[in-house]
Design an enzyme around this catalytic site. Structure first.
Site, PDB file in Angstrom:
ATOM      1  N   LYS A 133      -6.306  -0.505  -0.503  1.00  0.00           N
ATOM      2  CA  LYS A 133      -6.637   0.156  -1.769  1.00  0.00           C
ATOM      3  C   LYS A 133      -8.131   0.164  -2.028  1.00  0.00           C
ATOM      4  O   LYS A 133      -8.651   1.101  -2.617  1.00  0.00           O
ATOM      5  CB  LYS A 133      -5.878  -0.489  -2.938  1.00  0.00           C
ATOM      6  CG  LYS A 133      -4.396  -0.163  -2.895  1.00  0.00           C
ATOM      7  CD  LYS A 133      -3.709  -0.370  -4.217  1.00  0.00           C
ATOM      8  CE  LYS A 133      -2.255   0.080  -4.122  1.00  0.00           C
ATOM      9  NZ  LYS A 133      -1.482  -0.168  -5.309  1.00  0.00           N
ATOM     10  N   LYS A 215       2.360   5.050   6.346  1.00  0.00           N
ATOM     11  CA  LYS A 215       3.467   4.897   5.396  1.00  0.00           C
ATOM     12  C   LYS A 215       3.456   6.027   4.365  1.00  0.00           C
ATOM     13  O   LYS A 215       2.388   6.416   3.896  1.00  0.00           O
ATOM     14  CB  LYS A 215       3.248   3.536   4.713  1.00  0.00           C
ATOM     15  CG  LYS A 215       4.277   3.123   3.730  1.00  0.00           C
ATOM     16  CD  LYS A 215       3.781   1.919   2.932  1.00  0.00           C
ATOM     17  CE  LYS A 215       2.760   2.325   1.903  1.00  0.00           C
ATOM     18  NZ  LYS A 215       2.626   1.462   0.733  1.00  0.00           N
ATOM     19  N   LYS A 218       2.317   7.248  -2.494  1.00  0.00           N
ATOM     20  CA  LYS A 218       2.108   8.088  -3.677  1.00  0.00           C
ATOM     21  C   LYS A 218       0.695   8.643  -3.706  1.00  0.00           C
ATOM     22  O   LYS A 218       0.443   9.688  -4.264  1.00  0.00           O
ATOM     23  CB  LYS A 218       2.295   7.242  -4.948  1.00  0.00           C
ATOM     24  CG  LYS A 218       3.709   6.821  -5.230  1.00  0.00           C
ATOM     25  CD  LYS A 218       3.707   5.939  -6.489  1.00  0.00           C
ATOM     26  CE  LYS A 218       4.923   5.067  -6.588  1.00  0.00           C
ATOM     27  NZ  LYS A 218       4.673   3.782  -7.221  1.00  0.00           N
TER      28      LYS A 218
HETATM   29  P1  TYM Z   1       5.224   0.495  -5.441  1.00  0.00           P
HETATM   30  O1  TYM Z   1       5.234   1.028  -6.833  1.00  0.00           O
HETATM   31  O2  TYM Z   1       4.110   0.921  -4.541  1.00  0.00           O
HETATM   32  O3  TYM Z   1       6.570   0.863  -4.696  1.00  0.00           O
HETATM   33  C1  TYM Z   1       7.838   0.594  -5.255  1.00  0.00           C
HETATM   34  C2  TYM Z   1       8.802   0.188  -4.161  1.00  0.00           C
HETATM   35  O4  TYM Z   1       8.877   1.215  -3.155  1.00  0.00           O
HETATM   36  C3  TYM Z   1       8.691   0.627  -1.865  1.00  0.00           C
HETATM   37  N1  TYM Z   1       8.010   1.609  -1.000  1.00  0.00           N
HETATM   38  C4  TYM Z   1       8.465   2.008   0.192  1.00  0.00           C
HETATM   39  N2  TYM Z   1       9.563   1.665   0.888  1.00  0.00           N
HETATM   40  C5  TYM Z   1       9.748   2.271   2.080  1.00  0.00           C
HETATM   41  N3  TYM Z   1       8.892   3.195   2.599  1.00  0.00           N
HETATM   42  C6  TYM Z   1       7.772   3.556   1.944  1.00  0.00           C
HETATM   43  N4  TYM Z   1       6.960   4.458   2.452  1.00  0.00           N
HETATM   44  C7  TYM Z   1       7.526   2.954   0.670  1.00  0.00           C
HETATM   45  N5  TYM Z   1       6.545   3.085  -0.259  1.00  0.00           N
HETATM   46  C8  TYM Z   1       6.854   2.248  -1.259  1.00  0.00           C
HETATM   47  C9  TYM Z   1       7.812  -0.586  -2.126  1.00  0.00           C
HETATM   48  O5  TYM Z   1       7.926  -1.526  -1.082  1.00  0.00           O
HETATM   49  C10 TYM Z   1       8.373  -1.086  -3.434  1.00  0.00           C
HETATM   50  O6  TYM Z   1       9.505  -1.902  -3.220  1.00  0.00           O
HETATM   51  N6  TYM Z   1       3.475  -4.175  -5.875  1.00  0.00           N
HETATM   52  C11 TYM Z   1       4.634  -3.327  -6.044  1.00  0.00           C
HETATM   53  C12 TYM Z   1       5.179  -3.311  -7.469  1.00  0.00           C
HETATM   54  C13 TYM Z   1       5.496  -4.649  -8.042  1.00  0.00           C
HETATM   55  C14 TYM Z   1       6.589  -5.480  -7.695  1.00  0.00           C
HETATM   56  C15 TYM Z   1       6.499  -6.609  -8.557  1.00  0.00           C
HETATM   57  C16 TYM Z   1       7.624  -5.355  -6.777  1.00  0.00           C
HETATM   58  C17 TYM Z   1       4.794  -5.282  -9.027  1.00  0.00           C
HETATM   59  N7  TYM Z   1       5.396  -6.458  -9.344  1.00  0.00           N
HETATM   60  C18 TYM Z   1       7.423  -7.657  -8.460  1.00  0.00           C
HETATM   61  C19 TYM Z   1       8.551  -6.411  -6.690  1.00  0.00           C
HETATM   62  C20 TYM Z   1       8.456  -7.531  -7.538  1.00  0.00           C
HETATM   63  C21 TYM Z   1       4.249  -1.907  -5.705  1.00  0.00           C
HETATM   64  O7  TYM Z   1       3.106  -1.514  -5.765  1.00  0.00           O
HETATM   65  O8  TYM Z   1       5.325  -1.089  -5.472  1.00  0.00           O
END
Ligand code: TYM
Length: 348
Positions: A133, A215, A218
């Protein structure tokens, strides 16, 4: 043998002797940044939905994490509610899960501070998401972005959960969460349940359609990079048609052919067919036939979600009600954990 009966939100398992057993608990979160894509859905949301009967579920729209990247405030407000709406449209049920907005529970940043003081710079500096990031946002490498994993650890640890269902990219953050929880418990006394990541093999890492070596994300800017859950059928078909593959023609699961492997993995999950029958289905047929079949299954799978999202979007009061109920059910848990941590560390 264990049985289930549903008594609304807090259904309990019962064993043969009729004794109630508490279900294991899960927590997960998703950021209200950008549009929700097929990676988010297959790697996380779909699993949350499918596992709702097995666990006590807490899901969170993590808007405080979103401000580590500069956001337009009005847009952030709107996207936060939109994402809650999308999660319900995907099948998160208020009967089975608590859904809430992170910034409405002040114990998250409060616990994050205590954890910050128990995480070493060296451990935090190893986080690959921070490196990614900060490379993408060189003009805004802020302290919050660096500290992000402490807030994420607080999100999880406040609720004393057993599992954290996520995609593979979050594994390192959960390992850090486990480390800080164990260190705190050892140094100050038992406070946190040490959670485990729950990462299903299929869908854990969905790759970009335009670049199968990175990957699906977004923040990627390529027009054909991601399929968004709200894309129209025409757009979905056109993105899949343009998806990067290779010059071979055989349709087989082969990890060294990253583009095709990614598309086949998506097909495998959504069609619920096994690999052998998929390879047989497309034996002797080319990419065109396979891509058409893939488009069809993606379009059909996302159609009910889009329809439900549009219906829910016009009923903001209903979404607000779900979020308020979610908030009421999670807040006492967060408060209890925070107060214990505060006392153990000597702040009261
Ligand atoms: P975020 O918002 O980027 O993504 C949400 C969830 O989607 C999964 N994900 C993917 N899985 C498979 N292939 C992909 N290309 C892909 N892109 C995203 C992510 O692994 C995630 O499960 N840090 C976290 C948010 C968060 C969180 C938490 C998660 C904050 N606090 C506590 C679990 C527990 C994040 O940025 O997810």
């Amino acid at each position: 043998m264990k049985f289930y009966f549903s008594s609304g939100k807090r259904s309990k398992k019962i064993n043969k002797k009729g004794r109630k057993l508490s279900k294991k608990a899960v927590f997960s979160g998703i950021q209200p940044t950008g549009n929700i894509h097929l990676g988010n859905y297959l790697g996380a949301i779909r699993n949350w939905v499918n596992m709702q009967d097995l666990y006590e579920n807490i899901f969170c729209v993590v808007n405080s994490h979103a401000i580590t990247i500069r956001q337009n405030p009005a847009e952030l407000r709107e996207k936060t509610l939109d994402l809650a709406c999308m999660l319900v449209a995907c099948g998160i049920s208020p009967e089975k899960s608590s859904l809430f907005i992170q910034s409405e529970v002040d114990f998250h940043p409060a616990l994050a501070w205590i954890l910050d003081c128990n995480i070493f710079m060296g451990d935090m500096s190893r986080m690959t998401q921070f490196k990614d990031k900060s490379q993408k946002n060189p003009k805004n490498i802020n302290v919050g972005l660096f500290n992000y994993p402490a807030l994420m650890a607080a999100d999880i640890l406040l609720y004393q959960v057993d599992f954290v269902p996520v995609g593979e990219d979050q594994k390192q953050h959960i390992e850090l969460t486990r480390d800080v929880a164990m260190r705190f418990n050892r140094d100050f006394g038992e406070c946190f349940k040490v959670p485990e990541p729950l990462i299903l093999e299929s869908g854990a890492r969905i790759m970009g359609l335009d670049d199968p070596n990175s990957k699906m994300s977004k923040s990627a800017t390529g027009k054909n990079h991601a399929i968004f859950l709200l894309d129209s059928p025409d757009i979905i078909a056109s993105k899949i048609k343009k998806a990067t593959t290779d010059s071979n023609s055989e349709i087989v699961f082969d990890k060294s052919r990253a583009g095709l492997y990614n598309l086949l993995s998506i097909y495998e999950i959504l069609s619920k067919k096994d690999r052998g029958s998929i390879e047989a289905e497309f034996n002797g047929k080319g990419y065109g036939v396979f891509k058409n079949a893939l488009s069809e299954v993606v379009i059909e799978s996302l159609k009910p979600i889009r329809e439900s999202y549009l219906r829910l979007k016009s009923n903001e009061d209903y979404i607000r009600k779900i979020l308020n109920e979610g908030l009421e059910s999670v807040k006492p848990k967060a408060e209890a954990t925070y107060n214990r941590a505060k006392e153990l560390i000597g702040l009261v």
